[in-house]
Design an enzyme around this catalytic site. Structure first.
Site, PDB file in Angstrom:
ATOM      1  N   TYR A  14       0.817  -1.225   0.000  1.00 37.89           N
ATOM      2  CA  TYR A  14       0.000   0.000   0.000  1.00 37.89           C
ATOM      3  C   TYR A  14       0.854   1.280   0.000  1.00 37.89           C
ATOM      4  O   TYR A  14       0.815   2.069  -0.948  1.00 37.89           O
ATOM      5  CB  TYR A  14      -0.939  -0.051   1.218  1.00 37.89           C
ATOM      6  N   LEU A  36       5.820 -10.283  -2.892  1.00 35.64           N
ATOM      7  CA  LEU A  36       4.398 -10.371  -3.242  1.00 35.64           C
ATOM      8  C   LEU A  36       3.608 -11.209  -2.235  1.00 35.64           C
ATOM      9  O   LEU A  36       2.530 -11.705  -2.558  1.00 35.64           O
ATOM     10  CB  LEU A  36       4.200 -10.908  -4.674  1.00 35.64           C
ATOM     11  N   PHE A  75       9.968  -0.523   2.970  1.00 40.32           N
ATOM     12  CA  PHE A  75       8.577  -0.551   3.428  1.00 40.32           C
ATOM     13  C   PHE A  75       8.155  -1.948   3.865  1.00 40.32           C
ATOM     14  O   PHE A  75       7.124  -2.108   4.524  1.00 40.32           O
ATOM     15  CB  PHE A  75       7.634  -0.106   2.298  1.00 40.32           C
ATOM     16  N   ALA A  76       8.903  -2.972   3.466  1.00 37.63           N
ATOM     17  CA  ALA A  76       8.454  -4.360   3.669  1.00 37.63           C
ATOM     18  C   ALA A  76       8.390  -4.707   5.146  1.00 37.63           C
ATOM     19  O   ALA A  76       9.315  -4.415   5.896  1.00 37.63           O
ATOM     20  CB  ALA A  76       9.421  -5.308   2.969  1.00 37.63           C
ATOM     21  N   TYR A 143       4.707  -6.380  17.236  1.00 38.44           N
ATOM     22  CA  TYR A 143       4.892  -5.547  16.044  1.00 38.44           C
ATOM     23  C   TYR A 143       5.675  -4.280  16.400  1.00 38.44           C
ATOM     24  O   TYR A 143       6.688  -3.957  15.776  1.00 38.44           O
ATOM     25  CB  TYR A 143       3.528  -5.194  15.440  1.00 38.44           C
ATOM     26  N   PHE A 171       1.801   7.634  11.577  1.00 40.40           N
ATOM     27  CA  PHE A 171       0.577   7.395  12.342  1.00 40.40           C
ATOM     28  C   PHE A 171      -0.334   6.589  11.399  1.00 40.40           C
ATOM     29  O   PHE A 171       0.126   5.616  10.833  1.00 40.40           O
ATOM     30  CB  PHE A 171       0.058   8.716  12.916  1.00 40.40           C
ATOM     31  N   ILE A 209     -17.099  -1.264  15.343  1.00 39.25           N
ATOM     32  CA  ILE A 209     -16.241  -0.277  16.005  1.00 39.25           C
ATOM     33  C   ILE A 209     -15.849  -0.895  17.341  1.00 39.25           C
ATOM     34  O   ILE A 209     -16.732  -1.310  18.126  1.00 39.25           O
ATOM     35  CB  ILE A 209     -17.024   1.046  16.255  1.00 39.25           C
ATOM     36  N   ARG A 223      -7.609   8.706  16.234  1.00 33.78           N
ATOM     37  CA  ARG A 223      -6.376   8.444  15.490  1.00 33.78           C
ATOM     38  C   ARG A 223      -6.049   9.625  14.588  1.00 33.78           C
ATOM     39  O   ARG A 223      -6.912  10.439  14.258  1.00 33.78           O
ATOM     40  CB  ARG A 223      -6.532   7.177  14.619  1.00 33.78           C
ATOM     41  N   ASP A 286      -5.184  -1.291  22.299  1.00 35.11           N
ATOM     42  CA  ASP A 286      -5.589  -0.134  21.488  1.00 35.11           C
ATOM     43  C   ASP A 286      -5.651   1.102  22.396  1.00 35.11           C
ATOM     44  O   ASP A 286      -6.605   1.249  23.167  1.00 35.11           O
ATOM     45  CB  ASP A 286      -6.999  -0.369  20.912  1.00 35.11           C
TER      46      ASP A 286
HETATM   47  N1  NAD Z   1      -0.312   1.367   6.697  1.00 34.16           N
HETATM   48  C1  NAD Z   1      -0.153   2.045   7.818  1.00 34.16           C
HETATM   49  O1  NAD Z   1      -1.062   2.706   8.330  1.00 34.16           O
HETATM   50  C2  NAD Z   1       1.186   2.037   8.523  1.00 34.16           C
HETATM   51  C3  NAD Z   1       1.326   2.728   9.734  1.00 34.16           C
HETATM   52  C4  NAD Z   1       2.568   2.715  10.366  1.00 34.16           C
HETATM   53  C5  NAD Z   1       3.642   2.060   9.784  1.00 34.16           C
HETATM   54  N2  NAD Z   1       3.466   1.360   8.632  1.00 34.16           N
HETATM   55  C6  NAD Z   1       4.606   0.652   8.056  1.00 34.16           C
HETATM   56  O2  NAD Z   1       4.708   0.999   6.691  1.00 34.16           O
HETATM   57  C7  NAD Z   1       5.166  -0.106   5.910  1.00 34.16           C
HETATM   58  C8  NAD Z   1       4.238  -0.340   4.755  1.00 34.16           C
HETATM   59  O3  NAD Z   1       2.928  -0.620   5.231  1.00 34.16           O
HETATM   60  P1  NAD Z   1       1.797  -1.070   4.216  1.00 34.16           P
HETATM   61  O4  NAD Z   1       0.492  -0.755   4.839  1.00 34.16           O
HETATM   62  O5  NAD Z   1       2.120  -0.559   2.874  1.00 34.16           O
HETATM   63  O6  NAD Z   1       1.995  -2.667   4.234  1.00 34.16           O
HETATM   64  P2  NAD Z   1       1.709  -3.702   3.059  1.00 34.16           P
HETATM   65  O7  NAD Z   1       1.505  -5.040   3.701  1.00 34.16           O
HETATM   66  O8  NAD Z   1       0.651  -3.189   2.153  1.00 34.16           O
HETATM   67  O9  NAD Z   1       3.076  -3.715   2.230  1.00 34.16           O
HETATM   68  C9  NAD Z   1       4.213  -4.426   2.648  1.00 34.16           C
HETATM   69  C10 NAD Z   1       4.882  -4.997   1.394  1.00 34.16           C
HETATM   70  O10 NAD Z   1       6.079  -5.676   1.787  1.00 34.16           O
HETATM   71  C11 NAD Z   1       6.147  -6.936   1.111  1.00 34.16           C
HETATM   72  N3  NAD Z   1       6.941  -7.834   1.963  1.00 34.16           N
HETATM   73  C12 NAD Z   1       6.626  -8.276   3.212  1.00 34.16           C
HETATM   74  N4  NAD Z   1       7.591  -9.092   3.674  1.00 34.16           N
HETATM   75  C13 NAD Z   1       8.546  -9.164   2.695  1.00 34.16           C
HETATM   76  C14 NAD Z   1       9.781  -9.866   2.590  1.00 34.16           C
HETATM   77  N5  NAD Z   1      10.233 -10.681   3.562  1.00 34.16           N
HETATM   78  N6  NAD Z   1      10.517  -9.714   1.455  1.00 34.16           N
HETATM   79  C15 NAD Z   1      10.075  -8.914   0.453  1.00 34.16           C
HETATM   80  N7  NAD Z   1       8.892  -8.245   0.496  1.00 34.16           N
HETATM   81  C16 NAD Z   1       8.142  -8.374   1.613  1.00 34.16           C
HETATM   82  C17 NAD Z   1       4.697  -7.363   0.944  1.00 34.16           C
HETATM   83  O11 NAD Z   1       4.508  -8.296  -0.106  1.00 34.16           O
HETATM   84  C18 NAD Z   1       4.011  -6.015   0.665  1.00 34.16           C
HETATM   85  O12 NAD Z   1       4.001  -5.736  -0.717  1.00 34.16           O
HETATM   86  C19 NAD Z   1       5.296  -1.267   6.885  1.00 34.16           C
HETATM   87  O13 NAD Z   1       6.644  -1.378   7.272  1.00 34.16           O
HETATM   88  C20 NAD Z   1       4.433  -0.864   8.057  1.00 34.16           C
HETATM   89  O14 NAD Z   1       4.906  -1.422   9.269  1.00 34.16           O
HETATM   90  C21 NAD Z   1       2.269   1.342   7.977  1.00 34.16           C
END
Ligand code: NAD
Length: 330
Positions: A14, A36, A75-76, A143, A171, A209, A223, A286
């Site tokens: 995302y 993926l 990001f992963a 986490y 956030f 909720i 939030r 939470d």
């Molecule tokens: N979405 C939020 O609100 C939010 C809030 C705080 C922090 N984050 C952090 O932001 C980052 C992205 O979040 P998101 O919502 O896009 O998550 P997401 O799950 O949509 O994306 C994560 C991506 O990483 C890939 N991935 C996971 N493990 C992997 C591995 N071992 N090797 C290669 N690829 C791998 C997945 O296939 C996926 O495409 C994360 O690190 C998350 O902890 C997100």
């Protein structure tokens, strides 16, 4: 330093896909590496895609030995709080060990610039609001603990090996780019905005909720929702900042808290559907309220959220689910 070629790890997910889109639009040469496991092929926005798993160190080392990147964006992760309580081993493996592999491959191949997705979950229960970066770190889920562990690793790797890093504590990421075919499609989806929108559009049967007895203005959790493209903008600015400061940590939020019921109300007004959510018990871990003090990022990066208006976000998410009711096709 001029940044032109970047590696986006987790760029099929995302936040990573929106960031890749933003980086491409800013003229960068983007390679995405993703296994993926959670991401989507149709969310890829890059000139090159490498399907690989961070847990495969040799693969990663080969890739970074063959190609030079000016910066790496990580990001992963596995990122479901509840799942991390049920199965912490998966989280220590896919977050901490995977990040360790990446840092080692960077160290061995001389890559020295990283932007890392951290989270407000590193703080735990707020002792004082809004949350500023120096607030005590006392994460309450595996986490959050894995993300804090990685922050510490990054600090040590900076001191000992000179790897520069920006650690960005998001956030609640929200919103999308529906006109460019990008949306939010987590499976399962635990985030409030897509879930309320899906319910309003009759794409799901129920909406719960969690908790209506919190000490907040309407009893539901509060939030801080930050638009993914505002996050993307902060990532490029943070990467540039590493020219002058070798390690930075910033909150990325708006400083404005919105309750769960305010989100429901926004979807109700914009969709015209009279949604009646169900109420369930509070979810363990939470906090009642999580709101960022994001003034440090604003001041130091010259960054200002410009798209994080709730009604605008809801309008986009409705548009995305109206055109892709089942999310991405794969
Ligand atoms: N979405 C939020 O609100 C939010 C809030 C705080 C922090 N984050 C952090 O932001 C980052 C992205 O979040 P998101 O919502 O896009 O998550 P997401 O799950 O949509 O994306 C994560 C991506 O990483 C890939 N991935 C996971 N493990 C992997 C591995 N071992 N090797 C290669 N690829 C791998 C997945 O296939 C996926 O495409 C994360 O690190 C998350 O902890 C997100």
């Amino acid at each position: 330093m001029t940044i032109s070629r970047i590696l986006v790890i987790g760029g099929a997910g995302y936040v990573g896909s929106h960031f890749s889109f933003f980086a491409m639009n800013n003229g960068l040469d983007v390679t995405v590496l993703d296994n993926l496991s959670k991401g989507h092929k149709s969310a890829l926005r890059c000139s090159q895609f490498v399907q690989a798993d961070l847990l495969n160190y040799d693969n990663l080392l080969n890739h970074l030995s063959e190609r030079r990147y000016d910066a790496i964006f990580h990001f992963a992760a596995s990122c479901l709080v509840g799942e991390s309580v049920q199965d912490p081993a998966q989280y220590y493996k896919n977050n901490v060990i995977a990040a360790f592999n990446m840092l080692e491959a960077m160290r061995v191949t001389g890559h020295d610039r990283l932007v890392f997705s951290s989270t407000c979950a590193v703080y735990g229960y707020p002792k004082k609001l809004p949350l500023y970066e120096d607030h005590p770190k006392d994460p309450i889920s595996p986490y959050g603990r894995t993300k804090l562990t990685i922050e510490w690793m990054l600090e040590d790797y900076n001191i000992a090996y000179g790897i520069r890093s920006a650690q960005l504590r998001y956030f609640n990421a929200a919103g999308c780019e529906p006109d460019s075919g990008l949306g939010e499609d987590h499976r399962p989806e635990t985030h409030l905005i897509p879930n309320v929108v899906r319910f309003a559009l009759n794409l799901s049967d129920s909406l719960t909720i969690f908790g209506d007895d919190y000490p907040t203005r309407d009893g539901t959790c509060i939030r801080d929702y930050i638009h993914v493209m505002d996050l993307a903008d902060a990532h490029l600015k943070a990467c540039a900042k590493l020219d002058t400061i070798p390690m930075i940590r910033f909150n990325l939020g708006t400083g404005v808290g919105l309750s769960n019921l305010e989100v429901v109300d926004s979807v109700r007004r914009i969709s015209g559907v009279n949604i009646a959510p169900g109420f369930g018990p509070r979810r363990p871990g939470d906090p009642a309220e999580l709101v960022a003090d994001a003034s440090a990022a604003q001041k130091n990066l010259g960054w200002k959220p410009s798209r994080s208006n709730l009604d605008a976000i809801v309008t986009e998410v409705i548009k995305w689910f109206s055109s892709c009711p089942q999310g991405y096709p794969n």
